[in-house]
Design a protein around this motif. Structure first.
Motif, short mmCIF file in Angstrom:
data_model
loop_
_atom_site.label_atom_id
_atom_site.label_comp_id
_atom_site.label_asym_id
_atom_site.label_seq_id
_atom_site.Cartn_x
_atom_site.Cartn_y
_atom_site.Cartn_z
N GLU A 84 -12.89 11.56 -25.33
CA GLU A 84 -14.23 11.15 -25.76
C GLU A 84 -14.71 9.88 -25.06
O GLU A 84 -15.90 9.54 -25.13
CB GLU A 84 -14.30 10.98 -27.27
CG GLU A 84 -13.30 10.01 -27.85
CD GLU A 84 -12.02 10.70 -28.32
OE1 GLU A 84 -11.40 10.17 -29.26
OE2 GLU A 84 -11.66 11.75 -27.75
N GLU A 161 -26.53 17.26 -32.35
CA GLU A 161 -25.48 16.38 -32.87
C GLU A 161 -24.61 15.85 -31.74
O GLU A 161 -24.24 14.67 -31.71
CB GLU A 161 -24.62 17.14 -33.88
CG GLU A 161 -23.50 16.30 -34.49
CD GLU A 161 -22.68 17.07 -35.51
OE1 GLU A 161 -21.55 16.63 -35.80
OE2 GLU A 161 -23.18 18.09 -36.04
N ALA A 162 -24.29 16.72 -30.79
CA ALA A 162 -23.44 16.32 -29.67
C ALA A 162 -24.12 15.26 -28.81
O ALA A 162 -23.48 14.30 -28.35
CB ALA A 162 -23.08 17.54 -28.83
N ARG A 163 -25.43 15.41 -28.58
CA ARG A 163 -26.15 14.42 -27.78
C ARG A 163 -26.15 13.05 -28.43
O ARG A 163 -26.07 12.02 -27.77
CB ARG A 163 -27.62 14.85 -27.59
CG ARG A 163 -27.85 16.04 -26.70
CD ARG A 163 -29.34 16.18 -26.42
NE ARG A 163 -29.69 17.46 -25.85
CZ ARG A 163 -30.23 18.46 -26.53
NH1 ARG A 163 -30.52 18.31 -27.82
NH2 ARG A 163 -30.53 19.59 -25.93
N GLN A 164 -26.27 13.04 -29.76
CA GLN A 164 -26.41 11.78 -30.48
C GLN A 164 -25.09 11.07 -30.71
O GLN A 164 -25.00 9.85 -30.55
CB GLN A 164 -27.10 12.04 -31.83
CG GLN A 164 -28.51 12.57 -31.71
CD GLN A 164 -29.43 11.59 -30.99
OE1 GLN A 164 -29.35 10.37 -31.17
NE2 GLN A 164 -30.31 12.14 -30.16
N SER A 165 -24.07 11.81 -31.10
CA SER A 165 -22.82 11.15 -31.51
C SER A 165 -21.56 11.79 -30.95
O SER A 165 -20.46 11.39 -31.31
CB SER A 165 -22.73 11.12 -33.04
OG SER A 165 -22.84 12.43 -33.58
N GLY A 166 -21.72 12.77 -30.08
CA GLY A 166 -20.54 13.47 -29.58
C GLY A 166 -20.08 14.53 -30.57
O GLY A 166 -20.52 14.55 -31.72
N PRO A 176 -20.89 11.47 -26.52
CA PRO A 176 -22.32 11.78 -26.33
C PRO A 176 -22.77 11.64 -24.88
O PRO A 176 -23.60 12.43 -24.41
CB PRO A 176 -23.03 10.78 -27.25
CG PRO A 176 -22.03 9.69 -27.50
CD PRO A 176 -20.69 10.35 -27.46
N GLN A 177 -22.27 10.64 -24.16
CA GLN A 177 -22.70 10.48 -22.78
C GLN A 177 -22.20 11.64 -21.93
O GLN A 177 -22.93 12.15 -21.06
CB GLN A 177 -22.21 9.15 -22.19
CG GLN A 177 -22.75 8.90 -20.78
CD GLN A 177 -22.34 7.55 -20.23
OE1 GLN A 177 -21.92 6.66 -20.98
NE2 GLN A 177 -22.46 7.37 -18.92
N ARG A 180 -24.51 14.58 -22.59
CA ARG A 180 -25.83 14.42 -21.97
C ARG A 180 -25.75 14.59 -20.45
O ARG A 180 -26.66 15.15 -19.83
CB ARG A 180 -26.43 13.06 -22.33
CG ARG A 180 -26.80 12.92 -23.81
CD ARG A 180 -27.65 11.69 -24.06
NE ARG A 180 -26.95 10.45 -23.76
CZ ARG A 180 -26.27 9.73 -24.65
NH1 ARG A 180 -26.21 10.14 -25.92
NH2 ARG A 180 -25.68 8.60 -24.32
#
Length: 234
Positions: A84, A161-166, A176-177, A180
């Motif tokens: 992560e 959800e993945a974009r915001q917090s992984g 998240p990065q 994105r």
């Protein structure tokens, strides 16, 4: 002088952000020959499905006089680095440093590996795919897993959800990065990287199978292309 015997399994020092290094696993066939190919494997679930195929290709390339290097990326396989914390950008930097460390003359990227391939090396892209397509497969698998766990979520909800917090997607903990970056990532458009399509090898891609599998003929066909570029000019 005889060529040195290869150490198939060793380790290498991957350079992390901030200048720190970490020991990662390296599988290689290194006899100090002229052609030295950095291999960037398929990513995530496809890495599991194509691992045996990739190693068989390396053995075949060794017999054809080609040195090959398959480094673990931080966060993958036996790595002690949390996945992560990794991004596509950090993996691109790692791939570039690996090419330099091994004295690579060429790069072979497999499937999602094309998203992190150094554009400074001549090489090949085997069946590359976009980051968006890579994510779609992982989201599809995660929606099924969520449903079985009693948590109904659509791919769109999971993606937000993945974009915001992984999120853990198909068993992989992506930050998240990373999400994105993958979402908009494209294989490098490099005239020095020849496209190898599945039809060039024959048969169907092993990533389409439900479980990890192998096909010696496909591995040998890919090794032939890498070993004899004059027959398939770059």
């Amino acid at each position: 002088m005889n060529a040195p015997e290869p150490r198939m399994i060793a380790s290498w020092q991957a350079l992390l952000e901030g200048g720190k290094t970490v020991d990662e696993l390296l599988v290689s066939f290194d006899r100090a020959r002229e052609r030295r190919v950095l291999i960037l494997p398929a990513l995530f679930d496809e890495a599991n499905k194509l691992r045996r195929f990739t190693l068989q290709m390396m053995r075949a390339a060794d017999e054809l006089g080609v040195d090959t290097f398959l480094p673990d990326l931080p966060g993958c396989n036996e790595s002690l680095v949390p996945l992560e914390t990794q991004t596509l950008t950090s993996w691109r930097d790692i791939a570039a440093s690996a090419a330099e460390a091994f004295g690579a003359t060429h790069v072979l990227s497999i499937r999602g590996g094309a998203l992190i391939a150094p554009d400074t090396l001549t090489g090949w892209q085997y069946a590359p795919l976009t980051g968006a397509k890579l994510l779609r497969g992982m989201l599809r698998a995660q929606t099924i897993a969520s449903r079985e766990a009693g948590r109904e979520m659509t791919s769109a909800q999971l993606m937000e959800e993945a974009r915001q917090s992984g999120l853990q997607l198909a068993g992989w903990n992506l930050g998240p990065q990373m999400v994105r970056e993958i979402e908009v990532a494209l294989p490098g458009a490099n005239d020095n990287h020849m496209l190898i399509e599945q039809k060039d090898l024959g048969g169907a891609g092993l990533w389409l199978r439900a479980e990890p599998d192998e096909d010696q003929r496909l591995s040998e066909a890919l090794a032939e292309i890498v070993a004899h570029p004059a027959e398939r000019p770059l």
